[in-house]
Design a protein around this motif. Structure first.
Motif, PDB file in Angstrom:
ATOM      1  N   HIS A   1     -10.793  -4.766   3.852  1.00 61.11           N
ATOM      2  CA  HIS A   1     -10.467  -3.543   4.592  1.00 61.11           C
ATOM      3  C   HIS A   1      -9.147  -2.931   4.108  1.00 61.11           C
ATOM      4  N   ILE A   2      -8.773  -3.138   2.871  1.00 61.16           N
ATOM      5  CA  ILE A   2      -7.500  -2.620   2.374  1.00 61.16           C
ATOM      6  C   ILE A   2      -7.558  -1.099   2.301  1.00 61.16           C
ATOM      7  N   PRO A   3      -6.669  -0.397   3.001  1.00 59.51           N
ATOM      8  CA  PRO A   3      -6.685   1.068   2.927  1.00 59.51           C
ATOM      9  C   PRO A   3      -6.145   1.557   1.584  1.00 59.51           C
ATOM     10  N   GLU A   4      -6.638   2.711   1.124  1.00 62.38           N
ATOM     11  CA  GLU A   4      -6.156   3.261  -0.132  1.00 62.38           C
ATOM     12  C   GLU A   4      -4.712   3.712  -0.009  1.00 62.38           C
ATOM     13  N   ASP A   5      -4.333   4.207   1.158  1.00 62.12           N
ATOM     14  CA  ASP A   5      -2.955   4.601   1.423  1.00 62.12           C
ATOM     15  C   ASP A   5      -2.716   4.599   2.920  1.00 62.12           C
ATOM     16  N   LEU A   6      -1.453   4.767   3.308  1.00 63.73           N
ATOM     17  CA  LEU A   6      -1.063   4.894   4.706  1.00 63.73           C
ATOM     18  C   LEU A   6      -0.518   6.307   4.892  1.00 63.73           C
ATOM     19  N   VAL A   7      -0.947   6.991   5.935  1.00 61.78           N
ATOM     20  CA  VAL A   7      -0.695   8.423   6.072  1.00 61.78           C
ATOM     21  C   VAL A   7       0.348   8.719   7.150  1.00 61.78           C
ATOM     22  N   VAL A   8       1.304   9.588   6.789  1.00 60.03           N
ATOM     23  CA  VAL A   8       2.258  10.146   7.748  1.00 60.03           C
ATOM     24  C   VAL A   8       1.973  11.644   7.848  1.00 60.03           C
TER      25      VAL A   8
ATOM     26  N   VAL B   1       0.861  -1.183   0.000  1.00 56.13           N
ATOM     27  CA  VAL B   1       0.000   0.000   0.000  1.00 56.13           C
ATOM     28  C   VAL B   1       0.897   1.233   0.000  1.00 56.13           C
ATOM     29  N   PRO B   2       0.565   2.256  -0.802  1.00 56.97           N
ATOM     30  CA  PRO B   2       1.423   3.443  -0.861  1.00 56.97           C
ATOM     31  C   PRO B   2       1.400   4.268   0.420  1.00 56.97           C
ATOM     32  N   ILE B   3       2.519   4.961   0.670  1.00 56.34           N
ATOM     33  CA  ILE B   3       2.642   5.897   1.786  1.00 56.34           C
ATOM     34  C   ILE B   3       2.321   7.298   1.276  1.00 56.34           C
ATOM     35  N   HIS B   4       1.528   8.053   2.051  1.00 57.20           N
ATOM     36  CA  HIS B   4       1.148   9.417   1.665  1.00 57.20           C
ATOM     37  C   HIS B   4       1.549  10.358   2.800  1.00 57.20           C
ATOM     38  N   PHE B   5       2.372  11.357   2.493  1.00 57.41           N
ATOM     39  CA  PHE B   5       2.814  12.341   3.482  1.00 57.41           C
ATOM     40  C   PHE B   5       1.934  13.584   3.381  1.00 57.41           C
ATOM     41  N   ILE B   6       1.392  14.037   4.523  1.00 56.37           N
ATOM     42  CA  ILE B   6       0.476  15.178   4.508  1.00 56.37           C
ATOM     43  C   ILE B   6       0.977  16.293   5.430  1.00 56.37           C
ATOM     44  N   ASN B   7       0.389  17.480   5.252  1.00 57.48           N
ATOM     45  CA  ASN B   7       0.616  18.658   6.110  1.00 57.48           C
ATOM     46  C   ASN B   7       2.059  19.145   6.106  1.00 57.48           C
TER      47      ASN B   7
END
Length: 222
Positions: free
Chosen positions: A140-147, A106-112
């Motif tokens: 329940h697969i998430p679209e991405d994982l958020v940092v 699953v891709p990692i997505h960095f926010i803020n």
């Protein structure tokens, strides 16, 4: 997320020749495998396949495969593209039970980033992992994982423990809190800081020289 349905046909002709024939007929050839059953050569209408593919919700998500009156949950594991036209050439589907736990990247997505002072101080984000392999129920697969970068400082190392994950998501790496990325000082910021330091030192030296010259002048007058 809306349910994705792929209406497939079973291909009688397999191999390179069968795949080419499917493409000529306006379909994308693929393979259905897993679930303790033999692989099956299938194809999907290319227009329908493109529509689902370019929503960004096909790869790595639970998909309903339909063949006639039969349906079953599958995971779209891979799609191959023509390197010139970017046309989808082939795809792989894996049979799953929607409640079973599967391994998937699953891709990692960095926010803020705009709320992180470190980037206003010249910091840059160095990404070590763009995706992480996880264990998760197929439904329940998430679209991405958020940092969330808000509140992090220059020099911070971002680890798996910094990733916001649902309770039913586990990393396949269990022996360490592995690195996802880091906030580093950019070479441009270092160069700018060095320049400011040099200019400050030069100005201080000049000022000291002026003061010394003035003092010598006063002694001469005396």
């Amino acid at each position: 997320m809306a349910e994705i349905i792929l209406n497939v046909d079973v291909r009688e002709n397999t191999g390179t020749g069968g795949a080419r024939a499917a493409r000529r007929s306006g379909a994308v050839p693929g393979i259905l495998y897993g679930g303790g059953k033999a692989p099956v050569a299938i194809s999907v209408n290319e227009k329908d396949f493109r529509k689902n593919l370019y929503t960004g919700k096909l790869l790595g998500h639970l998909v309903t495969l339909k063949y006639g009156d039969e349906s079953q949950p599958v995971i779209a594991k891979d799609v191959q593209f023509d390197p010139v036209s970017d046309r989808p050439l082939h795809f792989d589907l894996m049979r799953v039970d929607e409640n079973q736990t599967i391994k998937i990247e699953v891709p990692i997505h960095f926010i803020n980033e705009d709320q992180c002072k470190a980037f206003r101080q010249g910091g840059t984000l160095e990404i070590v992992r763009h995706s992480v392999e996880i264990l998760v129920p197929a439904n329940h697969i998430p679209e991405d994982l958020v940092v969330d970068l808000a509140g992090h400082k220059l020099g911070d190392t971002l680890r798996w423990s910094d990733v916001k994950v649902p309770s039913d998501v586990k990393s396949t790496i269990t022996d360490r809190d592995f690195v996802i990325g880091a906030i580093k000082v950019s070479s441009a910021a270092v160069a700018a800081a060095d320049q400011i330091e040099d200019e400050t030192a030069e100005a201080a030296a000049t000022e000291q020289g002026d003061e010394n010259a003035a003092a010598e002048g006063e002694k001469t007058e005396d």
